[in-house]
Design a protein around this motif. Structure first.
Motif, PDB file in Angstrom:
ATOM      1  N   LYS A 103      39.312  36.368  54.517  1.00  0.00           N
ATOM      2  CA  LYS A 103      38.993  37.344  53.476  1.00  0.00           C
ATOM      3  C   LYS A 103      37.489  37.495  53.262  1.00  0.00           C
ATOM      4  CE  LYS A 103      43.059  38.676  51.882  1.00  0.00           C
ATOM      5  NZ  LYS A 103      43.469  38.350  50.500  1.00  0.00           N
ATOM      6  N   LYS A 194      35.147  36.361  43.158  1.00  0.00           N
ATOM      7  CA  LYS A 194      36.007  36.798  42.051  1.00  0.00           C
ATOM      8  C   LYS A 194      35.856  38.293  41.810  1.00  0.00           C
ATOM      9  CE  LYS A 194      37.245  35.608  37.288  1.00  0.00           C
ATOM     10  NZ  LYS A 194      36.928  34.724  36.128  1.00  0.00           N
ATOM     11  N   GLN A 195      34.617  38.798  41.909  1.00  0.00           N
ATOM     12  CA  GLN A 195      34.369  40.231  41.714  1.00  0.00           C
ATOM     13  C   GLN A 195      35.092  41.076  42.756  1.00  0.00           C
ATOM     14  OE1 GLN A 195      30.097  40.300  41.882  1.00  0.00           O
ATOM     15  NE2 GLN A 195      29.829  39.763  39.717  1.00  0.00           N
ATOM     16  N   HIS A 196      35.336  40.485  43.919  1.00  0.00           N
ATOM     17  CA  HIS A 196      36.032  41.201  44.998  1.00  0.00           C
ATOM     18  C   HIS A 196      37.499  40.793  45.107  1.00  0.00           C
ATOM     19  CE1 HIS A 196      31.836  41.989  46.115  1.00  0.00           C
ATOM     20  NE2 HIS A 196      32.277  42.990  46.846  1.00  0.00           N
ATOM     21  N   GLN A 197      38.015  40.202  44.027  1.00  0.00           N
ATOM     22  CA  GLN A 197      39.432  39.795  43.955  1.00  0.00           C
ATOM     23  C   GLN A 197      39.831  38.870  45.108  1.00  0.00           C
ATOM     24  OE1 GLN A 197      38.807  43.479  43.500  1.00  0.00           O
ATOM     25  NE2 GLN A 197      38.365  42.665  41.465  1.00  0.00           N
ATOM     26  N   GLN A 199      40.484  34.980  46.053  1.00  0.00           N
ATOM     27  CA  GLN A 199      40.765  33.689  45.436  1.00  0.00           C
ATOM     28  C   GLN A 199      40.238  32.548  46.307  1.00  0.00           C
ATOM     29  OE1 GLN A 199      42.215  33.856  42.373  1.00  0.00           O
ATOM     30  NE2 GLN A 199      42.145  36.086  42.698  1.00  0.00           N
TER      31      GLN A 199
END
Length: 260
Positions: A103, A194-197, A199
């Motif tokens: 990711k 976190k800003q880009h979802q 985890q």
């Protein structure tokens, strides 16, 4: 071993260590992995020059003789631990499967020179660029803050290098430009993830130098990154073993400071 050969080996080894350190210092490289070999080299040269006096002191008493032997035993034990650590690094150098889904790709900084990535950092960026081509949707995070007397942050210089040398890469790129250590690289990157979802349990790739991969993974896992993929960039030969020696002490320091 005859005394002549002891002095000859000490002299040649000392001169080689000093020459290596002086050459790297002349190229504006300075860290413990460079200064320590110079110190050892100087001690070996002094040992050769004062060898007759050292022998006289050694034979002065049983205590002096035992102390002399203990100092040499301590040095050889330390050297053996360094060699074992180097072997540990070499055996753990690996680039995990490029096809494994990721990711995000975190590229850890490693210094800039004249507003350009250092040779070590270039290796990391080249490895990251090659890897990113297999994962065009992965977020790339360039990490590294502002160094002493520098005009640009490491993250900015890294971003510019990728854009200039790898225009075919269209991955989204974010800059983490506040950190000055591996621990902060990874900690500050959490906000961007976190800003880009993304985890911490998602597959996240860390790109760093071969010698640094083990410690970077350990720090990441300590901070909650639970699905780490390692990509190791080769360290330039001219500074490889100095960097590995520096990592020896960084590894011990990180353990003492509970970074992992």
């Amino acid at each position: 071993m005859p005394d002549f050969y002891k002095r000859l080996i000490s002299t040649l080894t000392g001169l080689l260590l000093i020459a290596d350190s002086m050459w790297l210092l002349a190229h504006d490289k300075i860290h413990l992995g460079i200064l320590l070999p110079m110190l050892i080299g100087i001690i070996l040269i002094l040992y050769t020059l004062f060898f007759p006096y050292i022998q006289q002191w050694q034979q002065k008493s049983k205590f002096c003789n035992n102390l002399y032997k203990m100092m040499w035993a301590g040095f050889w034990a330390w050297l053996a631990s360094v060699i074992i650590f180097f072997g540990f690094i070499a055996s753990n150098i690996n680039n995990e499967n490029n096809q494994r889904t990721t990711k995000a790709i975190l590229v850890l900084g490693s210094g800039i020179e004249n507003d350009q990535p250092s040779p070590t950092l270039q290796k990391r960026l080249d490895a990251a660029a090659e890897y990113a081509q297999h994962h065009p949707d992965a977020l790339i995070i360039m990490t590294g803050g502002l160094g002493f007397q520098e005009k640009f942050t490491e993250a900015e210089v890294m971003w510019n290098y990728i854009k200039t040398n790898y225009p075919e890469i269209y991955n989204p790129i974010a800059l983490e430009a506040q950190s000055t250590s591996t621990e902060l690289n990874l900690r500050n990157s959490k906000t961007i993830l976190k800003q880009h979802q993304i985890q911490l349990s998602d597959p996240i790739t860390i790109v760093t130098s071969d010698f640094h991969s083990i410690r970077a993974r350990a720090i990441a896992q300590h901070q909650g990154y639970s699905n780490v993929i390692n990509i190791s960039a080769e360290t330039p030969l001219y500074i490889r073993y100095n960097a590995w020696l520096r990592e020896y002490f960084a590894f011990l320091s990180g353990w003492l400071l509970n970074e992992y």
